[in-house]
Design a protein around this motif. Structure first.
Motif, short mmCIF file in Angstrom:
data_model
loop_
_atom_site.label_atom_id
_atom_site.label_comp_id
_atom_site.label_asym_id
_atom_site.label_seq_id
_atom_site.Cartn_x
_atom_site.Cartn_y
_atom_site.Cartn_z
N VAL A 54 0.83 -1.20 0.00
CA VAL A 54 0.00 0.00 0.00
C VAL A 54 0.87 1.26 0.00
N VAL A 55 0.65 2.10 -1.00
CA VAL A 55 1.24 3.45 -1.03
C VAL A 55 0.05 4.38 -1.22
N GLU A 56 -0.33 5.03 -0.12
CA GLU A 56 -1.61 5.74 -0.14
C GLU A 56 -1.64 6.95 -1.06
N ASP A 57 -0.57 7.72 -1.04
CA ASP A 57 -0.62 8.95 -1.83
C ASP A 57 0.77 9.33 -2.33
N ILE A 58 0.89 9.35 -3.64
CA ILE A 58 2.20 9.66 -4.24
C ILE A 58 2.55 11.15 -4.13
N SER A 83 -0.33 8.05 -11.60
CA SER A 83 -0.46 9.50 -11.79
C SER A 83 -1.95 9.74 -11.97
N PRO A 84 -2.46 10.85 -11.48
CA PRO A 84 -3.90 11.07 -11.65
C PRO A 84 -4.26 11.34 -13.11
N PHE A 85 -5.20 10.57 -13.64
CA PHE A 85 -5.73 10.88 -14.98
C PHE A 85 -7.22 11.11 -14.83
N LEU A 124 9.05 5.33 -17.23
CA LEU A 124 8.03 6.28 -16.78
C LEU A 124 6.87 6.29 -17.77
N THR A 125 5.65 6.17 -17.24
CA THR A 125 4.48 6.32 -18.10
C THR A 125 4.17 7.80 -18.20
N SER A 126 4.59 8.40 -19.29
CA SER A 126 4.27 9.80 -19.52
C SER A 126 3.07 9.85 -20.45
N ALA A 164 -4.13 21.63 -17.61
CA ALA A 164 -3.61 21.25 -16.30
C ALA A 164 -3.19 19.77 -16.29
N TYR A 165 -4.04 18.91 -16.85
CA TYR A 165 -3.64 17.49 -16.91
C TYR A 165 -2.35 17.36 -17.73
N ASN A 166 -2.34 18.02 -18.90
CA ASN A 166 -1.14 17.93 -19.74
C ASN A 166 0.08 18.47 -19.01
N PRO A 196 1.86 7.59 -24.42
CA PRO A 196 0.69 7.20 -25.23
C PRO A 196 -0.26 8.36 -25.51
N VAL A 197 -0.96 8.24 -26.64
CA VAL A 197 -2.10 9.13 -26.93
C VAL A 197 -3.31 8.54 -26.20
N TYR A 198 -4.55 8.82 -26.65
CA TYR A 198 -5.73 8.23 -26.00
C TYR A 198 -5.62 6.70 -26.02
N VAL A 199 -5.71 6.09 -24.86
CA VAL A 199 -5.59 4.62 -24.78
C VAL A 199 -6.99 4.01 -24.64
N PHE A 200 -7.32 3.14 -25.59
CA PHE A 200 -8.58 2.40 -25.54
C PHE A 200 -8.27 0.90 -25.54
P1 NDP Z 1 -6.08 4.98 -14.11
O1 NDP Z 1 -6.83 6.10 -13.48
O2 NDP Z 1 -6.79 3.71 -14.36
O3 NDP Z 1 -4.76 4.68 -13.26
C1 NDP Z 1 -4.10 5.64 -12.52
C2 NDP Z 1 -3.36 4.95 -11.39
O4 NDP Z 1 -2.64 5.94 -10.62
C3 NDP Z 1 -4.31 4.25 -10.41
O5 NDP Z 1 -3.70 3.11 -9.88
C4 NDP Z 1 -4.48 5.30 -9.32
O6 NDP Z 1 -4.90 4.77 -8.08
C5 NDP Z 1 -3.07 5.85 -9.25
N1 NDP Z 1 -3.04 7.17 -8.62
C6 NDP Z 1 -3.60 8.31 -9.07
N2 NDP Z 1 -3.39 9.31 -8.19
C7 NDP Z 1 -2.69 8.78 -7.16
C8 NDP Z 1 -2.18 9.29 -5.94
N3 NDP Z 1 -2.34 10.58 -5.60
N4 NDP Z 1 -1.51 8.46 -5.11
C9 NDP Z 1 -1.33 7.15 -5.44
N5 NDP Z 1 -1.79 6.60 -6.58
C10 NDP Z 1 -2.46 7.40 -7.43
O7 NDP Z 1 -5.52 5.60 -15.46
P2 NDP Z 1 -4.69 4.99 -16.67
O8 NDP Z 1 -4.38 3.57 -16.46
O9 NDP Z 1 -5.38 5.41 -17.89
O10 NDP Z 1 -3.35 5.84 -16.55
C11 NDP Z 1 -2.12 5.28 -16.12
C12 NDP Z 1 -1.00 6.20 -16.55
O11 NDP Z 1 -1.03 6.34 -17.96
C13 NDP Z 1 -1.07 7.61 -15.98
O12 NDP Z 1 0.24 8.04 -15.70
C14 NDP Z 1 -1.67 8.41 -17.13
O13 NDP Z 1 -1.31 9.77 -17.06
C15 NDP Z 1 -1.02 7.71 -18.32
N6 NDP Z 1 -1.70 7.89 -19.60
C16 NDP Z 1 -2.97 7.40 -19.80
C17 NDP Z 1 -3.58 7.56 -21.04
C18 NDP Z 1 -4.96 7.02 -21.33
O14 NDP Z 1 -5.54 7.38 -22.36
N7 NDP Z 1 -5.53 6.18 -20.46
C19 NDP Z 1 -2.90 8.26 -22.15
C20 NDP Z 1 -1.56 8.71 -21.82
C21 NDP Z 1 -0.99 8.51 -20.60
P3 NDP Z 1 -6.49 4.67 -7.72
O15 NDP Z 1 -7.12 3.88 -8.81
O16 NDP Z 1 -6.53 3.99 -6.43
O17 NDP Z 1 -6.97 6.08 -7.68
#
Ligand code: NDP
Length: 344
Positions: A54-58, A83-85, A124-126, A164-166, A196-200
């Motif tokens: 468990v890592v509660e908050d990055i 990372s928050p998406f 790194l997942t950017s 902001a997300y970008n 990645p671009v939009y991931v589906f």
């Molecule tokens: P998800 O929201 O499914 O995954 C995000 C992950 O990051 C989850 O495990 C989430 O945990 C965790 N997370 C978010 N904020 C925090 C925090 N403050 N502390 C700890 N953990 C956190 O999104 P995706 O799988 O789509 O995205 C994964 C990565 O890919 C991200 O870095 C995103 O920016 C990148 N990306 C995604 C794209 C897409 O189209 N999907 C395109 C380009 C890049 P929890 O679920 O518990 O909140």
């Protein structure tokens, strides 16, 4: 060989973990709660090669210290995906910039402190978000490549939620490359980045489909649930897509192959628009025919003339595998959503 995957329960990360386990790696995944750890462990069939921490908050700059104290000698590869998406935020700095930036800082700090001589590779997942430039996105003739950078600074990136997300993604990615430039000689690991671009594409587990889905899949979810008589702008959403299974595969190759060290892998399988999604749904999924809008079939490609395009030939050549087609990506995503609908 052990791989640390942050945000292991994320949409993309679950595919990465799945692929790692299939290739017999030992995986240490981080998730935000015990409940999420229990759920994920069960989903992967209580695989003994999977350990969840468990890592509660990055946002916490020491978020990964405990994990490294416990497993430092084992961890050879680090995949930082967490990372928050989300665009559903009010405080851009607190909810997007800080977790994205501190998350990468926390991981780099932990590797430097506890794994400087043992961690070999860091992926790194950017995102394309760290590559594109909002001010040029709508300018025809603009081409973004693996060498392009989102130029926004902390202030500029607060002008809209999209910016902001970008911004959160480019701040995090810059941090990682700066670390390599400044401290690369003090650590063993080499950096590779996946953009990645939009991931589906479908989730690994059907049960992870929900009424409201992760940000990118929600675009398909919304399309599947749009009634036929709704007027939808054919280019309501447009851009580039890539299949989640290809993104996962790139993450593995990024640490497995020496020639991918120092690279940014711009994962883009082609352009799409809302119209293209409706075309696939109407043509390929019989139960949706007549249930979702038809629009003007075949006209989706017109959005290509609207603004910037992407040239990722370098990435395609480096990876050397064919990306999944738009049709397959959309059909597989939509069918999983329909399966979920049918089970409720
Ligand atoms: P998800 O929201 O499914 O995954 C995000 C992950 O990051 C989850 O495990 C989430 O945990 C965790 N997370 C978010 N904020 C925090 C925090 N403050 N502390 C700890 N953990 C956190 O999104 P995706 O799988 O789509 O995205 C994964 C990565 O890919 C991200 O870095 C995103 O920016 C990148 N990306 C995604 C794209 C897409 O189209 N999907 C395109 C380009 C890049 P929890 O679920 O518990 O909140």
């Amino acid at each position: 060989m052990t791989v640390l995957v942050s945000g292991a329960n994320g949409y993309i990360a679950e595919h990465i973990v799945n692929e790692l386990l299939n290739q017999d790696y030992k995986v240490i995944g981080t998730v935000r709660s015990e409940a999420k750890a229990d759920k994920l462990f069960k989903q992967f069939g209580s695989n003994p090669n999977l350990i969840l921490e468990v890592v509660e908050d990055i946002s916490d700059l020491h978020a990964f210290d405990e994990v490294f104290k416990k497993y430092a000698s084992e961890i050879k590869y680090v995949l930082h995906t967490a990372s928050p998406f989300t665009l559903d935020v009010e405080d851009y700095v607190k909810e997007l910039f800080i977790p994205a930036l501190h998350g990468v800082k926390a991981m780099l700090h932990a590797v430097e402190k506890y794994g400087a001589t043992t961690v070999e590779r860091f992926v790194l997942t950017s995102s394309y978000a760290a590559i594109m430039d909002f001010d040029k996105e709508m300018v025809p003739g603009t081409i973004f490549t693996e060498t392009s950078w989102n130029p926004d600074n902390w202030e500029k990136a607060q002008e809209s939620v999209g910016r902001a997300y970008n911004g959160s993604k480019v701040f995090a990615e810059r941090e990682a490359w700066n670390f390599i430039e400044e401290k690369g000689d003090r650590v063993k690991f080499k950096l590779s980045v996946v953009n990645p671009v939009y991931v589906f594409g479908p989730h690994v587990f059907d049960e992870d489909v929900s009424v409201k889905m992760n940000t990118s899949c929600e675009i398909i979810n919304k399309a599947v649930h749009t009634s036929a008589n709704t007027i939808v702008h054919p280019f309501e959403t447009f851009g580039s897509f890539v299949d989640v299974r290809d993104v996962a595969r790139a993450h593995l190759l990024a640490f497995q192959r020496k020639d991918l060290i120092g690279k940014r892998l711009l994962m883009d399988a082609g352009r799409f628009s809302t119209q293209d999604i409706f075309d696939v749904l109407n043509q390929e999924i019989p139960v949706l025919k007549g249930k979702v809008p038809v629009g003007k079939p075949g006209t989706g490609g017109q959005h290509n003339n609207i603004g910037a395009t992407v040239d990722n030939r370098l990435t395609c050549e480096l990876l050397g595998f064919e990306f999944t087609s738009f049709k397959k990506t959309i059909v597989d995503t939509a069918q999983q959503i329909l399966k979920h609908d049918g089970s409720h």
